[in-house]
Structures are given as structure tokens and as C-alpha cells.
Write a protein that holds these residues in place. Structure first.
Motif, short mmCIF file in Angstrom:
data_model
loop_
_atom_site.label_atom_id
_atom_site.label_comp_id
_atom_site.label_asym_id
_atom_site.label_seq_id
_atom_site.Cartn_x
_atom_site.Cartn_y
_atom_site.Cartn_z
N GLY A 60 -22.52 -4.98 -22.48
CA GLY A 60 -21.57 -4.62 -21.44
C GLY A 60 -21.07 -3.19 -21.92
O GLY A 60 -21.02 -2.17 -21.12
N GLU A 61 -20.79 -2.94 -23.24
CA GLU A 61 -20.41 -1.70 -23.66
C GLU A 61 -21.40 -0.59 -23.49
O GLU A 61 -21.21 0.61 -23.31
CB GLU A 61 -19.98 -1.78 -25.17
CG GLU A 61 -19.05 -2.97 -25.67
CD GLU A 61 -19.63 -4.11 -26.15
OE1 GLU A 61 -20.88 -4.74 -25.31
OE2 GLU A 61 -19.43 -4.68 -27.09
N ALA A 62 -22.75 -0.78 -23.79
CA ALA A 62 -23.78 -0.14 -23.69
C ALA A 62 -23.78 0.42 -22.34
O ALA A 62 -24.09 1.48 -22.15
CB ALA A 62 -25.17 -0.67 -24.11
N LEU A 63 -23.97 -0.36 -21.30
CA LEU A 63 -23.96 0.01 -19.95
C LEU A 63 -22.67 0.92 -19.59
O LEU A 63 -22.93 2.09 -18.84
CB LEU A 63 -24.08 -1.24 -18.89
CG LEU A 63 -24.08 -0.95 -17.39
CD1 LEU A 63 -25.31 -0.19 -17.25
CD2 LEU A 63 -24.17 -2.30 -16.56
N ALA A 64 -21.63 0.38 -20.16
CA ALA A 64 -20.45 1.37 -19.61
C ALA A 64 -20.71 2.75 -20.27
O ALA A 64 -20.44 3.85 -19.62
CB ALA A 64 -19.32 0.91 -20.35
N ALA A 65 -20.95 2.89 -21.44
CA ALA A 65 -21.47 4.16 -22.21
C ALA A 65 -22.46 4.98 -21.25
O ALA A 65 -22.61 6.12 -20.91
CB ALA A 65 -21.94 3.97 -23.55
N GLU A 66 -23.58 4.32 -20.86
CA GLU A 66 -24.77 4.82 -19.95
C GLU A 66 -24.03 5.37 -18.64
O GLU A 66 -24.49 6.40 -18.07
CB GLU A 66 -25.62 4.06 -19.36
CG GLU A 66 -26.73 4.33 -19.06
CD GLU A 66 -27.97 3.30 -18.56
OE1 GLU A 66 -28.69 3.30 -17.60
OE2 GLU A 66 -27.89 2.44 -19.48
N TRP A 67 -23.13 4.60 -18.26
CA TRP A 67 -22.60 4.95 -16.51
C TRP A 67 -21.49 5.94 -16.96
O TRP A 67 -20.77 6.39 -15.80
CB TRP A 67 -22.10 3.72 -15.88
CG TRP A 67 -23.27 2.98 -15.29
CD1 TRP A 67 -24.57 3.49 -15.36
CD2 TRP A 67 -23.26 1.78 -14.58
NE1 TRP A 67 -25.45 2.52 -14.52
CE2 TRP A 67 -24.40 1.55 -14.30
CE3 TRP A 67 -22.09 0.83 -14.26
CZ2 TRP A 67 -24.45 0.27 -13.43
CZ3 TRP A 67 -22.33 -0.10 -13.57
CH2 TRP A 67 -23.51 -0.49 -13.19
N GLY A 68 -20.82 6.06 -18.13
CA GLY A 68 -19.57 6.91 -18.29
C GLY A 68 -18.32 6.29 -17.97
O GLY A 68 -17.43 6.96 -17.52
N VAL A 69 -18.48 5.04 -18.11
CA VAL A 69 -17.17 4.16 -17.97
C VAL A 69 -16.45 4.00 -18.82
O VAL A 69 -16.77 3.52 -19.95
CB VAL A 69 -17.56 2.89 -17.07
CG1 VAL A 69 -16.32 2.19 -16.72
CG2 VAL A 69 -18.43 3.13 -15.85
#
Length: 292
Positions: free
Chosen positions: A260-269
Motif C-alpha cells: 500500500g505504501e508503494a502505491l501511495a508514493a506512486e500516486w502522490g498520496v
């Protein structure tokens, strides 16, 4: 999640999709705006609610087949693809049968019939292209990982078409702010009278998820690992801030799982997370004021 600050404003409270809503504007919304909001919510519910026997997803759960794709299908299912990839399949839009098996069914029976793994090949079974949605065999679609956030975005767009200045759309944990900042309390998952911090949200969306919401039985709650059908027991609550409520809602779900953390970083969340042993974690760019 408690909302604070901002001067007194006109407020419209109502119930929809099984939860409480509040829309704050500088002036009270008129009948045209309220009717447009009601129609949008009703259309979304008629398409995506697995709790309604007459909904599109309930029809597909019974009969499968090909139907006209709802207007939100492409955006939501593409986001589900990103969630599934990031979490190694822990998030899956066909998880509805697993939720029903654990007791979170249309009758709200809360009778646990045991874990049920969700098919990992959901992209082969569920396709969306050329304006149609196809399910090749009966299965229950559940968009709970991001659906309420998507609906909050839709409602906020409608409100903004009637109101030029600051607005707040709050759907009990999924919040869209357009314009001036609003300070939001981050409710402690084990004590609703306490907050673990405050986050000022300006022209963005904040969504929260917690295992104490929609919980029943012996350790059962609505956040299941699709690979096993078992509830998550390592994370207690999540909060995410993004440009859209759909993405904030999606990340609030993804943060219960590895990846989840990696996707958040990818999406800028940006995000905050509390584990079940009481630790609080947050993203590098989080602006939340945490009481830790």
C-alpha cells in the motif's frame, strides 16, 4: 473522523447508501442541486450496491453476462487493477462472495460461514471495454475499497456546479474539500472520544478506514484479504489524503496490506496508519499533526 474549524456555514444532512452525509456550503443548496445529488447517488447505488437485489451487480452475481457499463466502471476497475497489483492480489473487486461468507451479506446476518478465497484471475472473469461490462460467470462485485470515495467525488462535482466558493462533502469517513482548509480529527480506532491527531485538508480529499467500523463476531470486520478470506489483524486504522476521494479511499484500503505504501508514493498520496499494537506510521510528506 470529526470535522473542526471553519466559520458557520449552511449544512445539509441526509442518509444515503447506508451512511450519513453532510454537505457544507456558504448558502443552503436549493432543490435543483439536491435533486441532482439525489439522482446521482441513486444511479450509483442502483449500479454498484450488492445489498440491493435489483442492482446491476446483483444481476451479474445471479446470471453473469454482458451489460452496459456504468459511467464509473472504467475508472474504478482500472484503479482496482492498480490496487491488486500493488497488494499482490489482497485487494480484488470480486471479494463480495467472501464478505458474504463471513456474514457481511445483503441481510446483514453477521453469521460466519467461514473464509472463502477470491479467484485471483478476476481480470479474466471481469472485463470492461467498448462501453460494456462482462462477467463470464456469476460472482459478486464489491467496490467497497474505493466506491464511496468515487461517489463523494461525483457529489462534490455536482455541488461545485451550483456553488462557486468553498464546499465540504462528508460521507462518514470519506471527505472532499474544495477551497479553504478544514481541520479534521483522526479518530482513535479503539476510543471514538479520542483523536490521534489532526489533519488540515485544503482543496483535497481525506478518506479513513478502520477495523472497528463494520465489525462483528469474533474478530471479524469488513477488511478481508481476498487471497484467504480472512480479516486483517495487523492494521487498525488508516487515513489518506489525495486530490480525489476515490484515490484517497483506495489508498486507505491498500494501507492494510503490504504494498500500500508503494502505491501511495506512486500516486502522490499522503497517509497515516495505526497498527493494532498501537504504533502510528506516516508517509514522509504527511502534513498531519500527530499526538505521538
Amino acid at each position: 473522523m470529526a470535522m473542526a474549524s471553519a466559520p458557520p456555514r449552511a449544512s445539509w444532512r441526509f442518509e444515503a447508501i447506508g451512511t450519513g452525509w453532510e454537505i457544507e456550503t456558504s448558502t443552503l443548496l436549493g432543490s435543483d442541486a439536491r435533486n441532482a445529488i439525489g439522482a446521482s447517488i441513486a444511479a450509483f447505488d442502483a449500479a454498484w450496491s450488492r445489498f440491493r437485489p435489483d442492482s446491476l451487480v446483483s444481476q451479474l452475481a445471479r446470471d453473469a453476462g454482458t451489460v452496459p457499463a456504468p459511467v464509473d466502471a472504467v475508472d474504478m476497475l482500472e484503479a482496482y487493477g492498480a490496487l491488486a497489483d500493488a497488494t499482490a492480489g489482497a485487494v480484488n473487486p470480486l471479494i463480495g462472495a467472501a464478505l458474504e461468507s463471513r456474514g457481511y451479506d445483503a441481510a446483514y446476518s453477521f453469521i460466519d460461514r467461514g473464509p472463502l478465497a477470491t479467484p485471483a484471475d478476476w481480470r479474466d472473469r471481469l472485463t470492461w471495454t467498448d462501453g460494456v461490462l462482462t462477467l463470464d460467470q456469476p460472482a459478486t462485485i464489491d467496490v467497497g475499497a474505493l466506491g464511496k470515495g468515487r461517489l463523494v467525488d461525483r457529489v462534490a462535482e455536482i455541488v461545485r456546479s451550483f456553488v462557486d466558493d468553498d464546499i465540504v462533502v462528508d460521507a462518514s469517513g470519506d471527505l472532499a474539500v474544495r477551497g479553504a482548509g478544514v481541520r479534521v480529527g483522526l479518530e482513535h480506532p479503539y476510543d471514538p472520544k479520542r483523536a490521534i491527531g489532526v489533519w488540515e485538508v485544503t482543496d483535497a480529499a481525506l478518506c479513513a478506514s478502520a477495523v472497528n467500523r463494520r465489525a462483528w463476531g469474533d474478530g471479524l470486520h469488513h477488511v478481508l484479504d481476498a487471497r484467504t478470506g480472512a480479516p486483517v489483524h495487523t492494521v487498525a486504522a488508516t487515513w489518506a489524503v489525495a486530490g480525489t476521494a476515490m484515490r484517497a479511499d483506495a489508498i486507505a484500503t491498500a494501507l492494510f496490506f503490504d504494498g500500500g505504501e508503494a502505491l501511495a508514493a506512486e500516486w502522490g498520496v499522503e497517509w497515516v496508519r495505526m497498527t493494532t499494537d498501537g504504533r502510528v506510521e506516516w508517509s514522509r510528506g504527511s502534513k498531519a499533526e500527530l499526538f505521538v
